[in-house]
Design an enzyme around this catalytic site. Structure first.
Site: not given
Length: 433
Positions: A146, A241, A269
């Site tokens: 994802y 990623d 984050k």
């Protein structure tokens, strides 16, 4: 008045009338685990506290970024100090430069970066840049990984897209789908086949260096290096990623951990201490193609938000000072080793994957090394396990295909409570094993 409601079930009923599914992110609905969501009032250290006043040992940790636990006093103080000066400028400020400086110092593969507002923005922007500099349209991604909810990545996506049975989303155009090529994680031959069938058309490979959105799956030996070699051989860029792994596996992320250098890296984050933020970065020659230096356009009013930057600076400074990674990995190994013993003695079929301070318990399978094995996991048994652990004060990610995270604030007592709860729950599952 909503202020007078302090019951999770009642809050969820009201929320369902105001937001799709009652939530602002699909997995929060708890539908995959046959339950209703718990509404959180506050958090501290390793604990969540519900609006009803129940305490939970938290292994979700805001989906990974809270390496130093909830409401770390140094980070919250930095946010407070920044807020007094203004919550948003829409202009340049010193903190964004300092945060970029810290990231580039820790991650040698990142010479220059652009701050954005989320991991989704980071991956979307990295892909646009890859297409621009290569002059190619197609991207190789891995089934079950994802990379946020932009159109190009919602093709056999992981995380909530797996949980909710929508690996491709309505609204994604056939053109976007056609430019996304699917390979199998930990299967270099499938990558080579994508390149063979799409010669000189592939702009980039994007990969979670450690899969985290179909559950934790470590890369097989030589897999990441093989991706590097295939990209070099075919003139494509390699995008790591690292929204999950960046600064969680180590100061240099998965790139340093596995000794493989990507062309571009995306971060999330963690670099904001848990506040909404993201970044993409890499070689200067690539990032110099981003506007205003080059023609690849990307912008954002809140990019480099001063509150997120203040939190991120303090987070990274603390990680650099204390370097908690070996301790966290040892904590994770100690916990999961006993969990594996509990599983073995219970008669329940399950296995645990772990990398650093992240782990996943897969039910109904003996081992998980890729997408097909992950998809054969018993999600109903996981749902029962989740509900049993929640009843006993252990808060897990509410889906089989997610990672559990340990923070520096988890204690021996937390682990003892977790292991007792696990034994009790496994005993109830074992009767149906």
């Amino acid at each position: 008045m909503i202020d007078d409601v302090n019951n999770s079930s009642e809050l969820f009923k009201i929320a369902e009338t105001l937001m799709p599914g009652g939530v602002n992110s699909p997995v929060r609905a708890f539908g995959a685990v046959g339950a209703e969501p718990v509404y959180i009032d506050y958090a501290n250290g390793s604990k969540l506290h519900s609006c009803e006043g129940k305490e939970y040992v938290d292994y979700m940790m805001s989906w990974g970024p809270l390496i130093l636990g909830h409401a770390n006093i140094s980070i919250t103080s930095a946010i407070t100090e920044a807020a007094v000066k203004g919550s948003s400028f829409g202009a340049n400020h010193k903190a964004e430069v300092r945060l970029a400086e810290l990231i580039t110092e820790c991650m040698p593969s990142i010479e220059m970066l652009r701050l954005v507002n989320s991991g989704t923005e980071a991956t979307m922007s990295a892909l646009r840049l890859s297409r621009a500099v290569t002059g190619r349209d197609k991207v190789i991604k891995f089934r079950g990984c994802y990379h946020g909810h932009s159109d190009a990545f919602l093709i056999s996506a992981g995380s909530g897209a797996l949980t909710h049975g929508t690996p491709s989303s309505p609204g994604v155009t056939p053109g976007a789908a056609a430019d996304t090529l699917l390979a199998e994680y930990n299967d270099l031959a499938s990558v080579q086949e994508c390149f063979r069938l799409n010669k000189d058309e592939v702009a980039a490979i994007i990969v979670e260096p450690v899969a985290g959105n179909m559950g934790v799956i470590p890369p097989a030996e030589g897999f990441l290096q093989g991706l590097r070699e295939e990209c070099d051989r075919n003139g494509a860029l390699l995008i790591f990623d690292e929204v999950i792994t960046g600064f969680r596996l180590g100061l240099g992320g998965a790139a340093e951990y596995y000794g493989v250098t990507p062309d571009l890296t995306t971060l999330g984050k963690i670099i904001g201490g848990g506040l909404p933020v993201g970044a993409y970065g890499g070689k200067k020659e690539l990032l110099s193609q981003i506007s205003p230096c080059g023609g690849v356009y990307q912008a954002g009013t809140l990019s480099g938000n001063p509150l997120a930057c203040a939190a991120g600076i303090k987070m990274l400074e603390l990680l650099i000072e204390h370097k908690p990674y070996r301790r966290l990995a040892n904590m994770c190994e100690a916990l999961t080793s006993v969990m594996e013993e509990n599983i073995a003695s219970s008669g329940v079929k399950a296995c645990i994957n772990r990398v650093g301070s992240a782990f996943t318990v897969f039910f109904g399978v003996d081992a998980v090394t890729g997408y097909a094995e992950a998809m054969s996991a018993d999600t109903e048994m996981f749902g029962a396990y989740f509900r049993g652990m929640l009843e006993r004060g252990i808060y897990l990610p509410p889906a089989q295909y997610e990672a559990n995270f340990i923070s520096t604030e988890h204690s021996v007592e937390d682990f003892e409570q977790t292991l007792v709860a696990q034994q009790e729950v496994l005993a109830t599952l074992g009767t149906n094993a």
